[in-house]
Design an enzyme around this catalytic site. Structure first.
Site, short mmCIF file in Angstrom:
data_model
loop_
_atom_site.label_atom_id
_atom_site.label_comp_id
_atom_site.label_asym_id
_atom_site.label_seq_id
_atom_site.Cartn_x
_atom_site.Cartn_y
_atom_site.Cartn_z
N ALA A 94 9.10 0.56 -11.88
CA ALA A 94 10.21 0.03 -11.98
C ALA A 94 11.46 0.72 -12.81
O ALA A 94 11.13 1.05 -13.83
CB ALA A 94 10.01 -1.47 -12.41
N GLY A 95 12.46 0.49 -12.12
CA GLY A 95 13.82 0.94 -12.77
C GLY A 95 14.10 2.60 -12.73
O GLY A 95 15.00 2.76 -13.01
N ASN B 245 10.66 2.79 -5.74
CA ASN B 245 10.87 2.30 -4.52
C ASN B 245 12.50 2.44 -4.17
O ASN B 245 12.93 2.98 -3.47
CB ASN B 245 10.43 0.96 -4.53
CG ASN B 245 10.56 0.19 -3.20
OD1 ASN B 245 11.24 0.77 -2.09
ND2 ASN B 245 9.82 -0.60 -2.92
N THR B 246 13.20 1.46 -4.99
CA THR B 246 14.53 1.31 -4.80
C THR B 246 15.24 2.64 -4.82
O THR B 246 16.26 2.80 -4.07
CB THR B 246 15.11 0.38 -5.97
OG1 THR B 246 14.52 -0.92 -5.71
CG2 THR B 246 16.47 0.01 -5.62
N LYS C 101 -2.06 -4.34 -6.94
CA LYS C 101 -0.76 -4.26 -7.94
C LYS C 101 -0.35 -5.76 -8.49
O LYS C 101 -0.08 -6.29 -7.57
CB LYS C 101 0.19 -3.46 -7.58
CG LYS C 101 1.22 -3.15 -8.54
CD LYS C 101 2.54 -2.61 -8.03
CE LYS C 101 3.65 -2.77 -9.32
NZ LYS C 101 4.93 -2.92 -8.59
#
Lengths: 272, 63
Positions: free
Chosen positions: A199-200, A221-222, A112
């Site tokens: 992301a996001g 992830n987050t 990645k």
């Protein structure tokens, strides 16, 4: 009307597994392994997510501390495919070094690609990302580049041999949702490779939205790592990705400007 | 002789190999690999030289 409703699940929707090059992924939810408070919580979240792909980062080893062991991190490499990233790279040269080290660690040549020179925004550098993609493809890597939701760049990366494109929904780690929806729809309309929204994504509804418009998968992830209960949130994401995918395959109903009754407009009790 | 390992200067005996260095990390880290002067060598059993820059890396959690 005295029938007991069936408690059986209706026939499951039919979906082909996601195929990228020679690999087949039965889950369209990919998980990033950063920010989890313990290996135990990551392991529980991975189990509930149903994910078969997990990203990891490559960093200097500490000779005095245990690490470097997927099982120690909470990842069972027998059950999931480990995808190393090049996070932290500020240019193509640094990304190449990290990609080669990642390949040596995992024993395969999938990467990645992330090139984020500005720590304040963590926006991917389009020029260095394209250059690194070209160089890594020449070296035999299967490259999955993280990119801004830029339809022209997506075409350029495809032409350079990227195996997927991974446009961002919002800045890394922000949990803000699919802020780039219009641009991702343009990317999807032209894509010849799988589009993975990365992301996001902050909530299951964001993941469902990305899948509804035709993304091949999402990387989260987050949103899971920082949730109150990461394993429960991981399962919520698993269900949302399935729901969004089923909706996409079904074909959404039409959108109207004005109201249209769902019930018949005839046979009212007060009709003459 | 002096080499740089993960950014810090280190004194090693002559004849020390990259593999020798990796072994000192493998006690704690089951998976580590090394980079020598910016390249990943095909054979870890390579002798180190004065001024070499070595990076020894592993996995960490990451998105």
């Amino acid at each position: 009307m005295n029938q007991t409703p069936s408690t059986e699940t209706p026939t499951a929707f039919h979906d082909e597994p996601l195929r990228i090059r020679e690999r087949i992924f039965s889950s369209r939810l990919w998980i990033g392994s950063g920010k989890f408070s313990s290996p135990k919580i990551l392991a529980a979240a991975l189990g509930r997510s149903g994910a078969h792909l997990v990203t990891v980062a490559v960093r200097r080893a500490d000779p005095t501390a245990r690490g470097g062991d997927p099982a120690f991190l909470g990842i069972d490499p027998e059950k999931v495919f480990l995808l190393p990233n090049t996070s932290g790279a500020r240019n193509a040269a640094e990304a190449l070094r990290l990609a080669r080290l990642g390949r040596a660690l995992v024993g395969h040549a999938w990467v990645k690609l992330e090139v984020t020179p500005d720590p304040a925004t963590l926006m991917p550098d389009p020029v260095e990302t394209l250059l690194a993609t070209e160089l890594l493809v020449k070296e035999g890597f299967t490259v999955l580049p993280y990119m801004h939701a830029d339809p022209v760049l997506a075409l350029r990366l495809q032409d350079a041999g990227a195996a997927t494109v991974m446009p961002l929904a919002a800045p890394i780690g922000t949990n803000r949702g699919l802020r780039t929806r219009d641009l991702i729809e343009m990317i999807l309309a032209q894509a010849r490779v799988p589009v993975i929204v990365d992301a996001g994504i902050g909530l299951p509804s964001h993941a469902a939205e990305a899948m509804e418009i035709g993304a091949s998968a999402v990387l989260v992830n987050t949103a899971i790592a920082t949730a109150g209960s990461p394993p429960d949130m991981a399962e919520a994401f698993r269900l949302a990705v399935l729901a969004g995918r089923a909706a996409y395959l079904s074909g959404p109903g039409r959108v109207l400007e004005q109201a249209e009754a769902s019930s018949p407009l005839t046979g009212f009790l007060w009709e003459k | 002789m002096k080499i740089i390992v993960n950014g810090s200067s280190r004194e090693i005996g002559s004849g020390t190999t990259l593999l020798d260095l990796l072994r000192t990390f493998r006690d704690q880290n089951s998976l580590v690999v090394g980079e020598l002067n910016g390249e990943v060598p095909s054979d870890e059993n390579v002798a180190l030289s004065e001024g070499d820059r070595v990076e020894i890396v592993t996995f960490v959690g990451g998105g």
